[in-house]
Enzyme design. Structure first.
Site, PDB file in Angstrom:
ATOM      1  CB  ALA A  34      -1.041   0.062   1.042  1.00 59.99           C
ATOM      2  CB  THR A 103       6.291  -8.862 -12.446  1.00 60.25           C
ATOM      3  OG1 THR A 103       7.043  -8.174 -11.615  1.00 60.25           O
ATOM      4  CG2 THR A 103       5.265  -8.049 -13.220  1.00 60.25           C
ATOM      5  CB  ALA A 128      -3.871  -9.223 -13.237  1.00 58.10           C
ATOM      6  CG  ASN A 130      -1.299  -3.967 -18.135  1.00 57.92           C
ATOM      7  OD1 ASN A 130      -2.327  -3.450 -17.560  1.00 57.92           O
ATOM      8  ND2 ASN A 130      -0.104  -3.714 -18.541  1.00 57.92           N
ATOM      9  CG  HIS A 158       7.158  -0.506 -18.147  1.00 55.40           C
ATOM     10  ND1 HIS A 158       7.163  -1.427 -19.360  1.00 55.40           N
ATOM     11  CD2 HIS A 158       6.083  -0.849 -17.505  1.00 55.40           C
ATOM     12  CE1 HIS A 158       6.025  -2.203 -19.466  1.00 55.40           C
ATOM     13  NE2 HIS A 158       5.083  -1.818 -18.403  1.00 55.40           N
ATOM     14  CE  LYS A 162       7.641  -3.942 -15.811  1.00 52.92           C
ATOM     15  NZ  LYS A 162       6.965  -4.303 -14.629  1.00 52.92           N
ATOM     16  N   GLY A 168       6.092  -8.226 -17.201  1.00 52.75           N
ATOM     17  CA  GLY A 168       5.039  -9.485 -17.133  1.00 52.75           C
ATOM     18  C   GLY A 168       4.161  -9.263 -18.452  1.00 52.75           C
TER      19      GLY A 168
END
Length: 275
Positions: A34, A103, A128, A130, A158, A162, A168
């Site tokens: 978070a 990822t 997921a 993305n 990106h 990253k 991913g």
């Protein structure tokens, strides 16, 4: 507050058949990671959704037991590759569904997760690559186009913070494109390169060349380039703000309790597996 709603299909697919519909009370949601930019955006989106209740927002160093004490129904994991496997297995052991945007989930990790889920009936996990709906659609379109062209390469772009390359999303796109080309009997992309600097031709991901760009000012972008004699096709998606990921995050949260087992990618929750 932006409207992060996405139409939900009548059914959701997963690796495991079955369903477990959520009740009328708001789903209780916890977020790990978070403190990051993506995690903070997810916290805001969940907090603003009337059918969801944010019950825990964990940063680095916070005890995972807080998720259990908060009686979370769904965990959203937006941490880092080194932490995500432990966090998701903790959720599964404690009967908590998980939506994962971190990822690092290679085939061995996915296999171990499937094994864990086999011993946790009714629990669903979405991995997921993305959460941007446009990105998921672009990957699906690329898989459809893959068998019609002689050549294919992927460029993913990106921000420089990253930690993994290729992304991913690019790895999943390459895998789906390669699968479609093998099924159609399409020959490998022609390439007469005989000499070159290391890395000049990008990474080989399942036979598809993937090039990673890291540049300040970018968020998340991908181009899939196809070519045949006399024509090219480019399928490009751009996320210009992390708000683009929130509809997919919320869709995943709302859908995963009704999808026991492992679901890889938002495709099924968007109905793209039936397209």
């Amino acid at each position: 507050m932006p409207d992060f709603s996405v139409p939900t299909p009548d059914t959701a697919g997963s690796d495991t058949a079955g369903s477990d519909t959520a009740g009328s009370s708001p789903l209780r949601v916890a977020v790990t990671g978070a403190g990051g930019r993506m995690g903070a955006a997810a916290v805001d989106a969940i907090d603003g959704a009337p059918d969801l209740e944010l019950v825990a927002a964990l940063g680095r160093g916070d005890a995972l037991e807080e998720i259990v004490r908060a009686r979370a129904d769904v965990l959203v994991d937006l941490t880092v590759p080194d932490s995500t496997e432990e966090i998701v297995h903790f959720a599964v052991r404690n009967g908590i569904h998980a939506v994962v945007g971190t990822t690092g989930w290679d085939e061995s990790r996915l296999a171990a997760l499937r094994d864990a889920l086999a011993g946790a009936p009714g629990i669903g996990v979405l991995i997921a690559p993305n959460f941007a709906v446009g990105s998921v659609l672009a990957t699906a379109f690329a898989a459809k186009a893959a068998r019609f062209f002689e050549s294919v390469e992927i460029i993913e772009l990106h921000h420089p913070d990253k930690v993994d390359a290729p992304s991913g999303t690019a790895a999943r796109t390459a895998a789906l494109v390669a699968e479609a080309r093998r099924a159609a009997g399409t020959a490998p992309s022609p390439d007469a390169t005989h000499t070159g600097a290391p890395g000049a031709r990008g990474a080989d991901v399942d036979g598809v060349r993937v090039h990673s760009v890291r540049l300040r000012g970018l968020v998340a972008h991908q181009e899939v380039l196809f070519g045949s004699a006399g024509e090219t096709l480019t399928i490009r998606h751009d996320s210009l703000d992390r708000a683009s990921f929130m509809p997919g995050v919320l869709l995943g949260i709302r859908s995963v309790p009704a999808a026991p087992g492992l679901t890889h990618g938002l495709d099924a929750f968007l109905g793209l597996d039936k397209a």
